[in-house]
Design an enzyme around this catalytic site. Sequence first.
Site, PDB file in Angstrom:
ATOM      1  N   CYS A  50      14.744 -14.057  -1.159  1.00  0.00           N
ATOM      2  CA  CYS A  50      13.865 -14.306  -2.315  1.00  0.00           C
ATOM      3  C   CYS A  50      14.355 -15.465  -3.175  1.00  0.00           C
ATOM      4  O   CYS A  50      13.602 -16.019  -3.965  1.00  0.00           O
ATOM      5  CB  CYS A  50      13.742 -13.050  -3.162  1.00  0.00           C
ATOM      6  SG  CYS A  50      12.952 -11.731  -2.234  1.00  0.00           S
ATOM      7  N   HIS A  76      10.512 -14.850  -9.630  1.00  0.00           N
ATOM      8  CA  HIS A  76      10.226 -14.283  -8.315  1.00  0.00           C
ATOM      9  C   HIS A  76       9.372 -13.023  -8.488  1.00  0.00           C
ATOM     10  O   HIS A  76       9.506 -12.307  -9.478  1.00  0.00           O
ATOM     11  CB  HIS A  76      11.527 -13.971  -7.567  1.00  0.00           C
ATOM     12  CG  HIS A  76      11.240 -13.328  -6.253  1.00  0.00           C
ATOM     13  ND1 HIS A  76      10.517 -13.961  -5.275  1.00  0.00           N
ATOM     14  CD2 HIS A  76      11.515 -12.082  -5.785  1.00  0.00           C
ATOM     15  CE1 HIS A  76      10.367 -13.150  -4.252  1.00  0.00           C
ATOM     16  NE2 HIS A  76      10.965 -12.007  -4.536  1.00  0.00           N
ATOM     17  N   ASN A  94       5.220  -9.274  -2.511  1.00  0.00           N
ATOM     18  CA  ASN A  94       6.416 -10.113  -2.465  1.00  0.00           C
ATOM     19  C   ASN A  94       6.357 -10.983  -1.211  1.00  0.00           C
ATOM     20  O   ASN A  94       6.424 -10.466  -0.097  1.00  0.00           O
ATOM     21  CB  ASN A  94       7.650  -9.197  -2.440  1.00  0.00           C
ATOM     22  CG  ASN A  94       8.957  -9.965  -2.419  1.00  0.00           C
ATOM     23  OD1 ASN A  94       8.982 -11.195  -2.327  1.00  0.00           O
ATOM     24  ND2 ASN A  94      10.058  -9.236  -2.498  1.00  0.00           N
TER      25      ASN A  94
HETATM   26  N1  ACO Z   1       4.140   5.514  -1.596  1.00  0.00           N
HETATM   27  C1  ACO Z   1       4.301   6.744  -2.087  1.00  0.00           C
HETATM   28  N2  ACO Z   1       5.510   7.282  -2.367  1.00  0.00           N
HETATM   29  C2  ACO Z   1       6.579   6.509  -2.138  1.00  0.00           C
HETATM   30  C3  ACO Z   1       6.482   5.209  -1.618  1.00  0.00           C
HETATM   31  C4  ACO Z   1       5.190   4.714  -1.345  1.00  0.00           C
HETATM   32  N3  ACO Z   1       4.979   3.474  -0.856  1.00  0.00           N
HETATM   33  N4  ACO Z   1       7.714   4.677  -1.500  1.00  0.00           N
HETATM   34  C5  ACO Z   1       8.569   5.622  -1.927  1.00  0.00           C
HETATM   35  N5  ACO Z   1       7.886   6.734  -2.305  1.00  0.00           N
HETATM   36  C6  ACO Z   1       8.411   7.994  -2.826  1.00  0.00           C
HETATM   37  C7  ACO Z   1       9.851   8.213  -2.446  1.00  0.00           C
HETATM   38  O1  ACO Z   1       9.927   8.835  -1.199  1.00  0.00           O
HETATM   39  C8  ACO Z   1      10.316   9.123  -3.581  1.00  0.00           C
HETATM   40  O2  ACO Z   1       9.900  10.437  -3.293  1.00  0.00           O
HETATM   41  P1  ACO Z   1      10.844  11.704  -3.673  1.00  0.00           P
HETATM   42  O3  ACO Z   1      11.006  11.617  -5.164  1.00  0.00           O
HETATM   43  O4  ACO Z   1      10.055  12.845  -3.186  1.00  0.00           O
HETATM   44  O5  ACO Z   1      12.113  11.456  -2.943  1.00  0.00           O
HETATM   45  C9  ACO Z   1       9.523   8.648  -4.792  1.00  0.00           C
HETATM   46  O6  ACO Z   1       8.401   7.915  -4.257  1.00  0.00           O
HETATM   47  C10 ACO Z   1      10.315   7.742  -5.704  1.00  0.00           C
HETATM   48  O7  ACO Z   1      10.954   6.740  -4.918  1.00  0.00           O
HETATM   49  P2  ACO Z   1      11.918   5.707  -5.548  1.00  0.00           P
HETATM   50  O8  ACO Z   1      12.517   4.865  -4.464  1.00  0.00           O
HETATM   51  O9  ACO Z   1      12.831   6.406  -6.502  1.00  0.00           O
HETATM   52  O10 ACO Z   1      10.879   4.808  -6.407  1.00  0.00           O
HETATM   53  P3  ACO Z   1      11.172   3.650  -7.393  1.00  0.00           P
HETATM   54  O11 ACO Z   1      10.499   3.938  -8.669  1.00  0.00           O
HETATM   55  O12 ACO Z   1      12.627   3.262  -7.402  1.00  0.00           O
HETATM   56  O13 ACO Z   1      10.360   2.431  -6.745  1.00  0.00           O
HETATM   57  C11 ACO Z   1      10.641   0.422  -5.447  1.00  0.00           C
HETATM   58  C12 ACO Z   1      10.681   1.958  -5.465  1.00  0.00           C
HETATM   59  C13 ACO Z   1       9.238   0.000  -5.823  1.00  0.00           C
HETATM   60  C14 ACO Z   1      10.970  -0.061  -4.052  1.00  0.00           C
HETATM   61  C15 ACO Z   1      11.649  -0.128  -6.478  1.00  0.00           C
HETATM   62  O14 ACO Z   1      12.886   0.512  -6.312  1.00  0.00           O
HETATM   63  C16 ACO Z   1      11.876  -1.630  -6.376  1.00  0.00           C
HETATM   64  O15 ACO Z   1      10.979  -2.420  -6.625  1.00  0.00           O
HETATM   65  N6  ACO Z   1      13.104  -2.064  -6.066  1.00  0.00           N
HETATM   66  C17 ACO Z   1      13.467  -3.507  -6.067  1.00  0.00           C
HETATM   67  C18 ACO Z   1      12.785  -4.332  -5.015  1.00  0.00           C
HETATM   68  C19 ACO Z   1      13.340  -5.743  -5.064  1.00  0.00           C
HETATM   69  O16 ACO Z   1      13.554  -6.322  -6.116  1.00  0.00           O
HETATM   70  N7  ACO Z   1      13.660  -6.304  -3.953  1.00  0.00           N
HETATM   71  C20 ACO Z   1      14.364  -7.593  -3.999  1.00  0.00           C
HETATM   72  C21 ACO Z   1      13.619  -8.679  -3.516  1.00  0.00           C
HETATM   73  S1  ACO Z   1      13.169  -8.477  -1.861  1.00  0.00           S
HETATM   74  C22 ACO Z   1      14.097  -9.646  -0.932  1.00  0.00           C
HETATM   75  O17 ACO Z   1      14.990 -10.289  -1.390  1.00  0.00           O
HETATM   76  C23 ACO Z   1      13.737  -9.698   0.474  1.00  0.00           C
END
Ligand code: ACO
Length: 336
Positions: free
Chosen positions: A118, A263, A293
């Site tokens: 990214c 980003h 993204n």
């Molecule tokens: N749909 C429905 N439910 C989902 C999904 C989905 N797509 N994905 C996860 N869940 C569920 C999980 O299983 C979890 O269920 P549980 O509570 O029963 O275990 C619940 O939702 C919560 O999951 P979390 O992972 O805690 O959700 P969070 O609020 O942290 O959001 C996310 C997840 C969106 C991925 C977030 O953590 C995020 O954006 N992280 C950073 C991403 C990023 O910046 N990446 C860097 C750049 S990418 C690169 O460099 C290539």
Amino acid sequence: MGQMIGSRIWGVGTAIPDRVVTNHDLATMMETSDEWIVERTGIRERHWVEDGSGVGASDLGVQAAYKALDMAGVKKEEIDLIIFATLSPDHDFPGCAPIVQTKMGLAPIACLDIRQQCTGFVYGLSVADAFIKAGAYKRILLIGGEVHSAGLDRTTKGRDVTVLFGDAAGAVIVGPTDDPERRIVSYHLHADGAGALDLCVERPGCVATPRFSRQDFEEGKHFPKMNGKKVFRNAVTRMPEVVFEALLANGLNISDIKLVLPHQANLRINEKVQQLLGLPDDKIFNNIQKFGNTTAATIPLLMSDALAAGRIQPKDLLCLVAFGAGYTWGSLLLRW
Ligand code: ACO
């Protein structure tokens, strides 16, 4: 004595696949919902290439490159270096830059691939600026391009990552300038490999022999895995920090910036970054709602949208800032 040579962006172009994949479409492939995706990420839709079409990051890159050349008023024969940033290359090796070079008929100019995910575009633009200031090259084609869709786990197991990503490419032409009011001002780049495995594709990987086994395949090790919460926490810390680092280094205040182009990994990350920087809504631009993204393509895509929306005017001080896998992060100030 003449002004010291700097570099500036002379043209921007993008390539976005026609196929729109909405959150509702994803909900037919895996257990997810429009509500969950919008609430947690802000994303409503993304574009994916057609499955089996054979379109790779290099193809999107070439399309974006021709548009950037048009805007810059530069002929392709004038390009003397191609830099390609991607985490989803057409092949494991070689990189996409030589493939783009051949598709554009530009052999034997220099080609460089970079792998900063990214932060790839910010790193790439910094490299272009340094090469131009050194007098090594005069017309650099920098592309950020991704075809993520081919590498994502479309089952419920992969939903945390798969809903985030879209395909696209963005390209810029970077060339020399002696105008102090329209140039790249500075870049501040960082990395911390301690976070490398928090967001990665483990296999194929040459730390294993063979580098890809049937067991790896069965375990889905060829799909990206992410420690989302940890990546999120690091992103919201590092992005404001590196913006302040850039301001301090240049004796500027946050109020001097006309527009921050961050980003686009998650709208919630950017809302937090905006709050920590104390930025009003008119000083930050997001388009993740439409594209998800797109990793190395994100910032040129954002730049192109902001230009089309009239949010960027000549001489405006812009701040590009990114955080991603590696970990890598960086900011770049430029006067448009
Ligand atoms: N749909 C429905 N439910 C989902 C999904 C989905 N797509 N994905 C996860 N869940 C569920 C999980 O299983 C979890 O269920 P549980 O509570 O029963 O275990 C619940 O939702 C919560 O999951 P979390 O992972 O805690 O959700 P969070 O609020 O942290 O959001 C996310 C997840 C969106 C991925 C977030 O953590 C995020 O954006 N992280 C950073 C991403 C990023 O910046 N990446 C860097 C750049 S990418 C690169 O460099 C290539």
